[in-house]
Write a protein that holds these residues in place. Structure first.
Motif, short mmCIF file in Angstrom:
data_model
loop_
_atom_site.label_atom_id
_atom_site.label_comp_id
_atom_site.label_asym_id
_atom_site.label_seq_id
_atom_site.Cartn_x
_atom_site.Cartn_y
_atom_site.Cartn_z
N ASP A 14 0.87 -1.18 0.00
CA ASP A 14 0.00 0.00 0.00
C ASP A 14 0.90 1.22 0.00
O ASP A 14 1.64 1.46 0.95
N LEU A 15 0.86 1.98 -1.10
CA LEU A 15 1.73 3.13 -1.28
C LEU A 15 0.90 4.37 -1.59
O LEU A 15 0.50 4.59 -2.73
N GLY A 16 0.61 5.17 -0.61
CA GLY A 16 -0.11 6.43 -0.82
C GLY A 16 -1.40 6.30 -1.60
O GLY A 16 -1.61 7.04 -2.55
N GLY A 17 -2.25 5.36 -1.26
CA GLY A 17 -3.53 5.19 -1.94
C GLY A 17 -3.50 4.22 -3.10
O GLY A 17 -4.52 3.94 -3.71
N VAL A 18 -2.33 3.70 -3.44
CA VAL A 18 -2.20 2.71 -4.52
C VAL A 18 -1.88 1.37 -3.89
O VAL A 18 -0.99 1.26 -3.05
N ARG A 19 -2.61 0.34 -4.28
CA ARG A 19 -2.39 -1.01 -3.75
C ARG A 19 -1.82 -1.87 -4.87
O ARG A 19 -2.38 -1.95 -5.95
N ILE A 20 -0.70 -2.52 -4.57
CA ILE A 20 -0.01 -3.37 -5.54
C ILE A 20 0.07 -4.78 -4.96
O ILE A 20 0.54 -4.97 -3.86
N LEU A 21 -0.40 -5.75 -5.75
CA LEU A 21 -0.32 -7.15 -5.38
C LEU A 21 0.79 -7.79 -6.20
O LEU A 21 0.80 -7.69 -7.43
N THR A 22 1.73 -8.45 -5.54
CA THR A 22 2.77 -9.20 -6.23
C THR A 22 2.54 -10.67 -6.00
O THR A 22 2.39 -11.11 -4.87
N ASP A 23 2.47 -11.42 -7.07
CA ASP A 23 2.31 -12.86 -6.99
C ASP A 23 2.88 -13.45 -8.28
O ASP A 23 2.35 -13.20 -9.35
N PRO A 24 3.95 -14.21 -8.20
CA PRO A 24 4.57 -14.75 -9.41
C PRO A 24 3.69 -15.73 -10.18
O PRO A 24 3.92 -15.98 -11.35
N LEU A 25 2.66 -16.27 -9.55
CA LEU A 25 1.78 -17.23 -10.22
C LEU A 25 0.48 -16.61 -10.72
O LEU A 25 -0.36 -17.31 -11.27
N LEU A 26 0.31 -15.30 -10.55
CA LEU A 26 -0.93 -14.63 -10.97
C LEU A 26 -1.03 -14.63 -12.49
O LEU A 26 -0.14 -14.15 -13.19
N ARG A 27 -2.10 -15.14 -12.98
CA ARG A 27 -2.34 -15.17 -14.43
C ARG A 27 -2.88 -13.83 -14.89
O ARG A 27 -3.29 -13.01 -14.07
#
Length: 36
Positions: A14-27
């Motif tokens: 969570d970076l200043g109102g931006v949410r980033i999901l990291t997942d190497p298996l995400l299609r």
């Protein structure tokens, strides 16, 4: 900045109102999520 570990190699950043999901298996489409 807030970092949450979801397990294995998955993180949510969570970076200043931006949410980033990291997942190497995400299609390109995983239910309601889209890769950008």
């Amino acid at each position: 900045m807030r970092v949450r570990w979801l397990g294995h190699a998955s993180l949510v950043l969570d970076l200043g109102g931006v949410r980033i999901l990291t997942d190497p298996l995400l299609r390109p489409h995983a239910h309601l999520l889209r890769r950008r």
